[in-house]
Design a protein around this motif. Sequence first.
Motif, PDB file in Angstrom:
ATOM      1  N   LEU A  39       6.966   9.697  -6.266  1.00 58.56           N
ATOM      2  CA  LEU A  39       8.200   9.770  -6.479  1.00 58.56           C
ATOM      3  C   LEU A  39       8.365   8.424  -7.556  1.00 58.56           C
ATOM      4  CD1 LEU A  39       8.681   8.598  -2.647  1.00 58.56           C
ATOM      5  CD2 LEU A  39       9.425  10.783  -3.538  1.00 58.56           C
ATOM      6  N   PHE A  40       9.545   8.215  -7.807  1.00 64.59           N
ATOM      7  CA  PHE A  40       9.865   7.547  -8.784  1.00 64.59           C
ATOM      8  C   PHE A  40      10.495   6.015  -8.189  1.00 64.59           C
ATOM      9  CE2 PHE A  40      11.952   5.772 -12.776  1.00 64.59           C
ATOM     10  CZ  PHE A  40      10.983   5.648 -13.506  1.00 64.59           C
ATOM     11  N   ARG A  41      11.408   6.272  -7.228  1.00 60.55           N
ATOM     12  CA  ARG A  41      12.042   5.355  -7.476  1.00 60.55           C
ATOM     13  C   ARG A  41      12.126   5.513  -5.554  1.00 60.55           C
ATOM     14  NH1 ARG A  41      17.125   2.197  -7.556  1.00 60.55           N
ATOM     15  NH2 ARG A  41      18.069   2.315  -5.925  1.00 60.55           N
ATOM     16  N   LEU A  42      11.874   4.186  -5.176  1.00 60.82           N
ATOM     17  CA  LEU A  42      11.542   3.268  -3.694  1.00 60.82           C
ATOM     18  C   LEU A  42      13.170   2.705  -4.007  1.00 60.82           C
ATOM     19  CD1 LEU A  42       8.034   2.620  -2.544  1.00 60.82           C
ATOM     20  CD2 LEU A  42       9.544   5.309  -2.469  1.00 60.82           C
ATOM     21  N   GLN A  43      13.407   2.553  -2.485  1.00 58.26           N
ATOM     22  CA  GLN A  43      14.529   1.115  -2.628  1.00 58.26           C
ATOM     23  C   GLN A  43      14.260   1.085  -1.093  1.00 58.26           C
ATOM     24  OE1 GLN A  43      17.896   3.848  -3.570  1.00 58.26           O
ATOM     25  NE2 GLN A  43      18.477   4.064  -1.129  1.00 58.26           N
ATOM     26  N   ALA A  82       0.834  -1.185   0.077  1.00 59.39           N
ATOM     27  CA  ALA A  82      -0.014   0.221  -0.392  1.00 59.39           C
ATOM     28  C   ALA A  82       0.878   1.222  -0.199  1.00 59.39           C
ATOM     29  CB  ALA A  82      -1.257  -0.314   1.543  1.00 59.39           C
ATOM     30  N   VAL A  83       2.110   1.213   0.974  1.00 60.75           N
ATOM     31  CA  VAL A  83       2.856   2.530   1.435  1.00 60.75           C
ATOM     32  C   VAL A  83       3.627   2.749  -0.258  1.00 60.75           C
ATOM     33  CG1 VAL A  83       4.943   3.347   2.381  1.00 60.75           C
ATOM     34  CG2 VAL A  83       2.918   2.827   3.585  1.00 60.75           C
ATOM     35  N   ALA A  84       3.824   1.542  -0.798  1.00 63.92           N
ATOM     36  CA  ALA A  84       4.828   1.721  -2.225  1.00 63.92           C
ATOM     37  C   ALA A  84       3.929   2.360  -3.514  1.00 63.92           C
ATOM     38  CB  ALA A  84       5.338   0.214  -2.528  1.00 63.92           C
ATOM     39  N   CYS A 123       6.188  -7.772  -2.992  1.00 62.16           N
ATOM     40  CA  CYS A 123       5.366  -5.962  -3.616  1.00 62.16           C
ATOM     41  C   CYS A 123       6.021  -4.889  -4.124  1.00 62.16           C
ATOM     42  CB  CYS A 123       6.211  -4.809  -1.794  1.00 62.16           C
ATOM     43  SG  CYS A 123       4.629  -5.902  -0.683  1.00 62.16           S
ATOM     44  N   GLY A 124       7.227  -6.314  -4.766  1.00 67.50           N
ATOM     45  CA  GLY A 124       7.023  -5.621  -6.531  1.00 67.50           C
ATOM     46  C   GLY A 124       9.049  -5.094  -6.155  1.00 67.50           C
ATOM     47  N   PHE A 125       9.427  -5.373  -5.519  1.00 67.02           N
ATOM     48  CA  PHE A 125      10.656  -4.949  -5.610  1.00 67.02           C
ATOM     49  C   PHE A 125      11.714  -5.639  -6.005  1.00 67.02           C
ATOM     50  CE2 PHE A 125       9.189  -1.457  -1.933  1.00 67.02           C
ATOM     51  CZ  PHE A 125       9.685  -0.971  -2.574  1.00 67.02           C
ATOM     52  N   GLN A 126      12.578  -5.624  -6.536  1.00 68.81           N
ATOM     53  CA  GLN A 126      13.817  -6.231  -7.111  1.00 68.81           C
ATOM     54  C   GLN A 126      14.800  -6.124  -6.786  1.00 68.81           C
ATOM     55  OE1 GLN A 126      14.070  -5.776 -11.900  1.00 68.81           O
ATOM     56  NE2 GLN A 126      11.555  -5.348 -11.507  1.00 68.81           N
ATOM     57  N   ALA A 170       8.080   3.721 -10.360  1.00 62.81           N
ATOM     58  CA  ALA A 170       7.194   3.733 -10.941  1.00 62.81           C
ATOM     59  C   ALA A 170       6.495   3.194 -12.027  1.00 62.81           C
ATOM     60  CB  ALA A 170       7.172   5.404 -10.818  1.00 62.81           C
ATOM     61  N   SER A 171       7.820   3.257 -12.534  1.00 63.44           N
ATOM     62  CA  SER A 171       7.336   2.226 -14.296  1.00 63.44           C
ATOM     63  C   SER A 171       6.980   0.611 -13.672  1.00 63.44           C
ATOM     64  CB  SER A 171       8.974   2.694 -15.115  1.00 63.44           C
ATOM     65  OG  SER A 171       9.571   2.439 -14.866  1.00 63.44           O
ATOM     66  N   ASP A 172       7.728  -0.056 -13.446  1.00 68.59           N
ATOM     67  CA  ASP A 172       7.872  -1.867 -13.055  1.00 68.59           C
ATOM     68  C   ASP A 172       5.653  -1.688 -12.692  1.00 68.59           C
ATOM     69  OD1 ASP A 172      10.326  -1.201 -12.496  1.00 68.59           O
ATOM     70  OD2 ASP A 172      10.301  -1.849 -10.443  1.00 68.59           O
TER      71      ASP A 172
END
Length: 186
Positions: free
Chosen positions: A127-131, A116-118, A148-151, A176-178
């Motif tokens: 935001l464009f990038r979350l790490q 949800a937060v991401a 949660c879709g993180f690589q 954001a583009s993922d």
Amino acid sequence: MNVINPPFFGQQGFSLRPIEVLDIPDWYEYLRSPEMMAYQGWQVCSAADLAPMIQACRSEVPDAPLRLAIVDDELGRLAGTIGLGAVSQRNRSAELDFDLAPAYRGRGLAAAACRAVAGWALSTCGLFRLQAVAWDGNPRAQQVLRACGFQQEGLLRAYRQLGDKPGDFLMFSRLASDPAPDAKQS
């Protein structure tokens, strides 16, 4: 990054809201447990150490950190927290961080809050990038981030202190583009 209306995360009996000073006793209680001390890269020596963190989240400065409480609505107590640190409006990026009291693990709360937060940070906040980083000895956190879709991007050797020793951490990111993650994963 002050927030008035946090995202809805769809876990029955739980909600997200800005963290408050009244949450400090519950937060400190589980952060000081030996299990949590082994996983976190920052040390909390007293409940008073948490007050400046909460105060920083109340700032109106655009790059201020954000911390949300994951609340057990029935008991009215803190189940965990999730937040954005290292916020950079200029670079449209932030670092996601979360913790969950041991009694609340295994219910999908961390994954639901993270998802949800991401999603909210990458859409509503622009935001464009979350790490995010996860200690290489914490497979649960790694699993949450992947769900949660993180690589995974790489290994950060001796990145943060864990107690009195440097620990290796894995770096994860979500753009954001993922594609959005499947909500059924956890």
